[in-house]
Design a protein around this motif. Structure first.
Motif, PDB file in Angstrom:
ATOM      1  N   ARG A   1       0.850  -1.201   0.000  1.00  0.00           N
ATOM      2  CA  ARG A   1       0.000   0.000   0.000  1.00  0.00           C
ATOM      3  C   ARG A   1       0.888   1.254   0.000  1.00  0.00           C
ATOM      4  O   ARG A   1       0.713   2.173  -0.807  1.00  0.00           O
ATOM      5  N   LEU A   2       1.908   1.230   0.894  1.00  0.00           N
ATOM      6  CA  LEU A   2       2.780   2.395   0.998  1.00  0.00           C
ATOM      7  C   LEU A   2       3.666   2.550  -0.242  1.00  0.00           C
ATOM      8  O   LEU A   2       3.878   3.665  -0.734  1.00  0.00           O
TER       9      LEU A   2
ATOM     10  N   ASP B   1       9.277   6.160  -8.888  1.00  0.00           N
ATOM     11  CA  ASP B   1       8.816   6.262 -10.274  1.00  0.00           C
ATOM     12  C   ASP B   1       7.361   6.705 -10.368  1.00  0.00           C
ATOM     13  O   ASP B   1       6.875   7.046 -11.432  1.00  0.00           O
ATOM     14  N   VAL B   2       6.668   6.656  -9.229  1.00  0.00           N
ATOM     15  CA  VAL B   2       5.260   7.060  -9.203  1.00  0.00           C
ATOM     16  C   VAL B   2       5.136   8.451  -8.591  1.00  0.00           C
ATOM     17  O   VAL B   2       4.399   9.318  -9.060  1.00  0.00           O
ATOM     18  N   ASN B   3       5.901   8.653  -7.528  1.00  0.00           N
ATOM     19  CA  ASN B   3       5.836   9.899  -6.778  1.00  0.00           C
ATOM     20  C   ASN B   3       7.203  10.568  -6.816  1.00  0.00           C
ATOM     21  O   ASN B   3       8.133  10.156  -6.129  1.00  0.00           O
ATOM     22  N   PRO B   4       7.382  11.583  -7.672  1.00  0.00           N
ATOM     23  CA  PRO B   4       8.732  12.126  -7.893  1.00  0.00           C
ATOM     24  C   PRO B   4       9.267  13.020  -6.773  1.00  0.00           C
ATOM     25  O   PRO B   4      10.419  13.421  -6.822  1.00  0.00           O
ATOM     26  N   SER B   5       8.489  13.360  -5.750  1.00  0.00           N
ATOM     27  CA  SER B   5       8.996  14.294  -4.739  1.00  0.00           C
ATOM     28  C   SER B   5      10.143  13.667  -3.938  1.00  0.00           C
ATOM     29  O   SER B   5      10.181  12.456  -3.721  1.00  0.00           O
ATOM     30  N   ALA B   6      11.080  14.510  -3.512  1.00  0.00           N
ATOM     31  CA  ALA B   6      12.252  14.040  -2.770  1.00  0.00           C
ATOM     32  C   ALA B   6      11.824  13.406  -1.450  1.00  0.00           C
ATOM     33  O   ALA B   6      12.398  12.410  -1.004  1.00  0.00           O
TER      34      ALA B   6
ATOM     35  N   PHE C   1      10.118   6.299   0.977  1.00  0.00           N
ATOM     36  CA  PHE C   1      10.060   4.980   0.325  1.00  0.00           C
ATOM     37  C   PHE C   1      11.220   4.101   0.788  1.00  0.00           C
ATOM     38  O   PHE C   1      11.061   2.924   1.084  1.00  0.00           O
ATOM     39  N   LYS C   2      12.385   4.715   0.903  1.00  0.00           N
ATOM     40  CA  LYS C   2      13.552   3.951   1.365  1.00  0.00           C
ATOM     41  C   LYS C   2      13.329   3.453   2.784  1.00  0.00           C
ATOM     42  O   LYS C   2      13.671   2.311   3.118  1.00  0.00           O
ATOM     43  N   GLU C   3      12.754   4.329   3.599  1.00  0.00           N
ATOM     44  CA  GLU C   3      12.525   3.967   4.997  1.00  0.00           C
ATOM     45  C   GLU C   3      11.537   2.799   5.092  1.00  0.00           C
ATOM     46  O   GLU C   3      11.750   1.825   5.821  1.00  0.00           O
ATOM     47  N   VAL C   4      10.471   2.918   4.302  1.00  0.00           N
ATOM     48  CA  VAL C   4       9.434   1.890   4.289  1.00  0.00           C
ATOM     49  C   VAL C   4      10.024   0.568   3.779  1.00  0.00           C
ATOM     50  O   VAL C   4       9.766  -0.505   4.340  1.00  0.00           O
ATOM     51  N   THR C   5      10.837   0.680   2.749  1.00  0.00           N
ATOM     52  CA  THR C   5      11.436  -0.527   2.167  1.00  0.00           C
ATOM     53  C   THR C   5      12.366  -1.208   3.160  1.00  0.00           C
ATOM     54  O   THR C   5      12.374  -2.423   3.306  1.00  0.00           O
TER      55      THR C   5
ATOM     56  N   LEU D   1       1.690  -2.476  -8.427  1.00  0.00           N
ATOM     57  CA  LEU D   1       1.777  -1.139  -7.835  1.00  0.00           C
ATOM     58  C   LEU D   1       1.268  -0.090  -8.823  1.00  0.00           C
ATOM     59  O   LEU D   1       1.434   1.097  -8.606  1.00  0.00           O
ATOM     60  N   GLY D   2       0.683  -0.508  -9.932  1.00  0.00           N
ATOM     61  CA  GLY D   2       0.232   0.444 -10.953  1.00  0.00           C
ATOM     62  C   GLY D   2       1.284   0.560 -12.034  1.00  0.00           C
ATOM     63  O   GLY D   2       2.168  -0.286 -12.143  1.00  0.00           O
ATOM     64  N   ASN D   3       1.204   1.626 -12.842  1.00  0.00           N
ATOM     65  CA  ASN D   3       2.197   1.818 -13.901  1.00  0.00           C
ATOM     66  C   ASN D   3       3.501   2.311 -13.305  1.00  0.00           C
ATOM     67  O   ASN D   3       3.517   3.333 -12.619  1.00  0.00           O
ATOM     68  N   VAL D   4       4.564   1.568 -13.541  1.00  0.00           N
ATOM     69  CA  VAL D   4       5.859   2.022 -13.019  1.00  0.00           C
ATOM     70  C   VAL D   4       6.903   1.908 -14.117  1.00  0.00           C
ATOM     71  O   VAL D   4       6.751   1.165 -15.082  1.00  0.00           O
TER      72      VAL D   4
END
Ligand code: ZN
Ligand code: ZN
Length: 370
Positions: A25-26, A33-38, A44-48, A171-174
């Motif tokens: 979900r996160l 590639d979906v959400n370009p903000s820094a 994302f790295k933290e979640v991963t 995860l949708g289009n990536v």
């Protein structure tokens, strides 16, 4: 760093299935590639990383016990694995922004076998060895290009060696990254390959390598010549050359460490009366004194006529075991003389002694006890 459970928004008792769901979900919201903000990329790295730890039962157990950075280098080492789990192998390779592959690679090691005579081992020997490996292409000097031409930046991947592709995933289009198949990931193409080496930068060639084999080598020993193996693709560094030694058996001499062993057959009369004789050692004739009364199994030691050790300079010894040869055919006159001799001699009656397993084992036993 925030608590991994909080990062994923799950309880400490969450099942593996719940953890996986939360991560998906996160990741769907935050993947770069979906959400370009820094911000999203950091998140994302933290979640991963949190998922990386909590999805592995062993890592999760250790995390629950209070450790985390003790494994996986403490960074985002698991990123690629996780990424591949969700996006398939296509997401692997160099990942985002990876470098193009190099055409230059290290060459393979080569192995050549040589057979030596025992005599070669005494002082060492020079051998010219034929080696059949890839060598640098002289026409292009490893550039792989025909003379006067050079590699060109790949039009498809613009020199990165990778292409991005939009794919549908859970995860949708990536966007995924994969090696460019026009340049095979090198980032460059070779428009006019060198004709001599067909664009490989190297050619097969038989060459002669002069080699000084040191004294004292044994069967099975491998000598290593760094950098004398085959040249790598596109002029990459050479592999190593290994020379594996076999020492051929010798009819007369065998080896015991640095010593040489041989058997000397001595006639009954020489053994009784003594004499001087000359034997051929592996490095020339040696004069030998047979003292009167020599016995079968006696060992004559000729100092420093053995093998020069691989490390060290004092040669081993040549040890010659004596075997007295009893005559088997006597004419009438000889027989009469021996009978006369026997009549004049108080010969001891035969008596039992320890069984000897042939002369050689007897010799070896003597060497051991010295
Ligand atoms: Zn060439
Ligand atoms: Zn390309």
């Amino acid at each position: 760093m925030a608590d991994h459970y909080e990062v994923l928004g799950v309880s400490r008792e969450a099942s593996p299935e719940e953890i996986k769901k939360a991560y998906r979900r996160l990741a769907r919201q935050l993947h770069p590639d979906v959400n370009p903000s820094a911000d999203a990329e950091e998140k994302f790295k933290e979640v991963t990383h949190a998922y990386d730890v909590l999805s592995d039962p062993e890592q999760r157990r250790r995390y629950d016990m209070g450790g985390d950075d003790a494994f996986g280098g403490g960074g985002f080492g698991g990123f690629g694995d996780i990424f591949e789990t969700f996006f398939g192998a296509a997401a692997g390779g160099g990942g985002r922004g990876g470098r193009p592959r190099s055409r230059r690679e290290r060459g393979q090691d080569a192995l050549v076998r040589v057979t030596l005579e025992l005599g070669d081992v005494i002082f060492g020997v020079h051998r010219d060895i034929e080696v059949d490996t890839a060598v640098l292409c002289e026409t292009c000097q490893g550039s792989c290009c025909a003379p006067g031409t050079s590699p060109q930046t790949c039009d498809i991947c613009h020199g990165t060696g990778h292409v991005q592709r939009q794919v549908r995933s859970l995860l949708g289009n990536v966007l995924t990254t994969q090696p460019c198949n026009v340049c095979q990931g090198y980032g460059t193409t070779i428009p006019s390959p060198c004709a001599t080496c067909a664009g490989q930068g190297r050619v097969r060639s038989r060459r002669t390598v002069g080699l000084d084999i040191p004294a004292g080598v044994e069967t099975g020993l491998r000598l290593q010549l760094p950098g004398s193996g085959e040249v790598g693709p596109a002029g990459g560094p050479n592999g190593d050359l290994y020379i594996e030694v076999t020492v051929a058996p010798n009819a007369a001499f065998s080896r015991d460490g640095d010593d040489l062993l041989a058997t000397l057959e001595v006639s009954m009369t020489d053994a009784i009366l003594g004499t001087e004789t000359r034997i051929e050692s592996l490095d020339g004739p040696v004069d030998l004194e047979i003292r009167p009364g020599l016995q079968s199994g006696d060992v004559l030691t000729i100092k420093e006529r053995g093998i020069t050790p691989l490390r060290g300079s004092r040669r081993g010894d040549l040890r010659v075991g004596v075997q007295v040869v009893t005559p088997t055919r006597l004419d009438a006159k000889q027989r009469a003389l021996i009978e006369d001799f026997a009549a004049r001699t108080k010969a001891p009656t035969p008596k039992l002694a320890e069984f000897q397993q042939g002369l050689f084992s007897k010799l070896r036993d003597r060497f051991r006890s010295h």
